[in-house]
Write a protein that holds these residues in place. Structure first.
Motif, PDB file in Angstrom:
ATOM      1  N   SER A   1       2.969   5.889  13.950  1.00  0.00           N
ATOM      2  CA  SER A   1       3.401   5.202  12.934  1.00  0.00           C
ATOM      3  C   SER A   1       4.789   5.253  12.989  1.00  0.00           C
TER       4      SER A   1
ATOM      5  N   ALA B   1       0.935  -3.123   7.477  1.00  0.00           N
ATOM      6  CA  ALA B   1       2.201  -2.438   8.572  1.00  0.00           C
ATOM      7  C   ALA B   1       0.971  -2.581  10.124  1.00  0.00           C
TER       8      ALA B   1
ATOM      9  N   ALA C   1       0.478   6.317   6.281  1.00  0.00           N
ATOM     10  CA  ALA C   1       1.037   5.026   6.864  1.00  0.00           C
ATOM     11  C   ALA C   1       0.193   4.786   8.701  1.00  0.00           C
TER      12      ALA C   1
ATOM     13  N   PHE D   1       7.737   0.556  10.013  1.00  0.00           N
ATOM     14  CA  PHE D   1       6.615  -0.469   9.673  1.00  0.00           C
ATOM     15  C   PHE D   1       6.009   0.111   8.242  1.00  0.00           C
ATOM     16  N   PHE D   2       5.437   0.860   7.727  1.00  0.00           N
ATOM     17  CA  PHE D   2       4.656   1.105   6.345  1.00  0.00           C
ATOM     18  C   PHE D   2       5.821   1.139   4.919  1.00  0.00           C
TER      19      PHE D   2
ATOM     20  N   SER E   1       6.527  -2.921   5.181  1.00  0.00           N
ATOM     21  CA  SER E   1       5.009  -3.327   4.325  1.00  0.00           C
ATOM     22  C   SER E   1       5.200  -3.334   2.461  1.00  0.00           C
TER      23      SER E   1
ATOM     24  N   ASP F   1       5.695   7.270   5.748  1.00  0.00           N
ATOM     25  CA  ASP F   1       5.789   7.235   6.968  1.00  0.00           C
ATOM     26  C   ASP F   1       5.872   7.730   7.670  1.00  0.00           C
TER      27      ASP F   1
ATOM     28  N   LYS G   1       2.231  -5.578  11.821  1.00  0.00           N
ATOM     29  CA  LYS G   1       3.635  -5.513  12.356  1.00  0.00           C
ATOM     30  C   LYS G   1       3.270  -4.969  13.708  1.00  0.00           C
TER      31      LYS G   1
END
Length: 431
Positions: free
Chosen positions: A364, A406, A357, A372-373, A376, A310, A409
């Protein structure tokens, strides 16, 4: 990974990722005077749906159903209101649910939403009577028949899920023979950096809790190695990878959370990870590529290898602007785990899973709740192993969903550029 401007934290301590959580909504419409019931099925901020019926009619009358989309406008000054709402995606007869607060921390937000049917009229709202979580065990025949007909496939699925969840409390203990696998996690996180350190710290908490609990439910040994804080640096990461020695039946997991970059002329699509111990060390002298990490990790010969990063994939020296923080209303853990699906995913499949990500040139993003990754990824994992998910779990579909969630988001949180992860999944069933 880039830092999100932490404008405010709404219900931060209660946030967790889940498979599905259920909420019952009750309200009385001020025009027709009728009482209504709603059943919301919440997967994540990006995956939510609702059914609504008249309380005195149930499925004998009209049943409304729609997917819902989430948006939020945070408090930034004393004279502003914070607003978060879920609006129906495709059904005009469905209401929009609003939560409003004035306090900078969101502590004055009421648990019940305000209900809007006419978004063009700012005064056409009224308060819901209640909005409360429903345990999976509470989704009884009587309760569900208020929203579904007995012939509905989803009705049958929910009843079966409740029954199976109860039965899983008596699951047989798996014998630990010589071939019992161990779940081994190596996580590298840049927790001391000023801008994203708080997100990386949360990533460690989210990831270690998740994999530790997976091992506990599967009743297999669990081991973890964390390289962070004062240990963070190129030499220590290389040493940790060298000393990581999984067995042939083990599940080997490598996860990186921190800054990333790519060189101006780099051909490799996957990023370099920035292992600079301080802001005064040069990234171009303290890095390794995710491709090298993936090769080193998969060469160790574990039955299942999972390698995730990420981090940004932007050209070295490139800075992206910060964005608003991500906030979530819903808070409870999932009650819909299917241990058979979990066992199939981790013990019934072998091969290599590799994902990052962001694509080349992309940042990212993260918040105080983590990247976020990785958020998710955990949400998508829980969705895959839910009793309510129809399809057979697979790493291919799990990673695809994580990348898509992701991306959503980033779109939902006002960042200047969405992130689109990349992956390479080569797994197969071994049962």
């Amino acid at each position: 990974m880039k830092r999100l401007a932490l404008i405010f934290t709404l219900l931060q301590a209660s946030f967790s990722m889940q498979g599905q959580t259920f909420y019952e909504l009750q309200f009385t419409h001020p025009v027709d005077g009728k009482k209504y019931l709603g059943l919301m099925t919440y997967f994540s901020d990006e995956r939510c749906k609702m059914r609504i019926v008249r309380a005195d009619e149930g499925t004998k009358g009209k049943v409304w159903e729609s997917d819902y989309l989430k948006a939020a406008e945070p408090v930034t000054t004393e004279n502003q209101l914070g607003i978060m709402y879920y609006r129906p995606k495709d059904a005009r007869s469905m209401p929009t649910l609003f939560w409003v607060w004035r306090d900078f921390r969101g502590e004055d937000m009421k648990p019940e939403p305000q209900v809007f049917y006419d978004m063009t009229d700012a005064k056409s709202y009224f308060n819901a009577t209640s909005f409360k979580e429903k345990q999976l065990s509470e989704l009884s025949t009587t309760f569900l028949e208020r929203f579904y007909k007995p012939t509905d496939a989803e009705y049958k699925n929910l009843l079966a899920a409740a029954k199976k969840a109860g039965a899983q409390n008596q699951t047989e203990v798996v014998s630990r023979g010589a071939d019992t696998p161990t779940l081994r996690l190596l996580m590298v996180a840049n927790t001391e950096v000023d801008d994203i350190g708080i997100a990386c710290q949360q990533d460690i908490k989210n990831v270690t809790n998740e994999f530790r609990n997976i091992a506990r439910v599967l009743e297999i040994p669990y081991e973890q190695t964390i390289v962070s804080e004062n240990d963070f640096g190129k030499a220590n990461v290389a040493k940790a990878i060298e000393n990581f020695k999984p067995g042939k039946q083990d599940i080997a997991v490598f996860i990186y959370s921190g800054h990333g970059f790519r060189f101006q002329d780099q051909k490799d699509y996957f990023p370099c990870i920035d292992l600079s111990p301080t802001a005064y060390d040069k990234a171009v002298e303290n890095y390794t590529t995710m491709t090298d990490v993936y090769k080193a990790f998969t060469d160790k010969g574990a039955r299942l290898s999972i390698v995730l990063s990420d981090c940004c994939n932007t050209k070295v020296g490139y800075e992206t602007p910060t964005a608003v923080s991500m906030n979530s209303l819903f808070s409870r853990a999932s009650h819909s785990l299917d241990t058979d699906k979990l066992r199939n995913l981790f013990l019934g499949q072998g091969g290599n899973v590799w994902a990052t990500a962001a694509s080349p040139g992309e940042a990212s993003w993260c918040s105080v709740k983590g990247g976020f990754f990785l958020l998710s990824f955990i949400e998508s994992l829980r969705y895959q192993i839910s009793t309510l998910t129809q399809e057979k779990p697979s790493w291919e579909s799990l990673i695809n969903l994580a990348i898509d969630e992701a991306r959503k988001k980033t779109n939902a949180n006002g960042v200047p550029q969405e992130q689109n992860g990349m992956k390479q999944v080569r797994t197969k069933s071994i049962q």
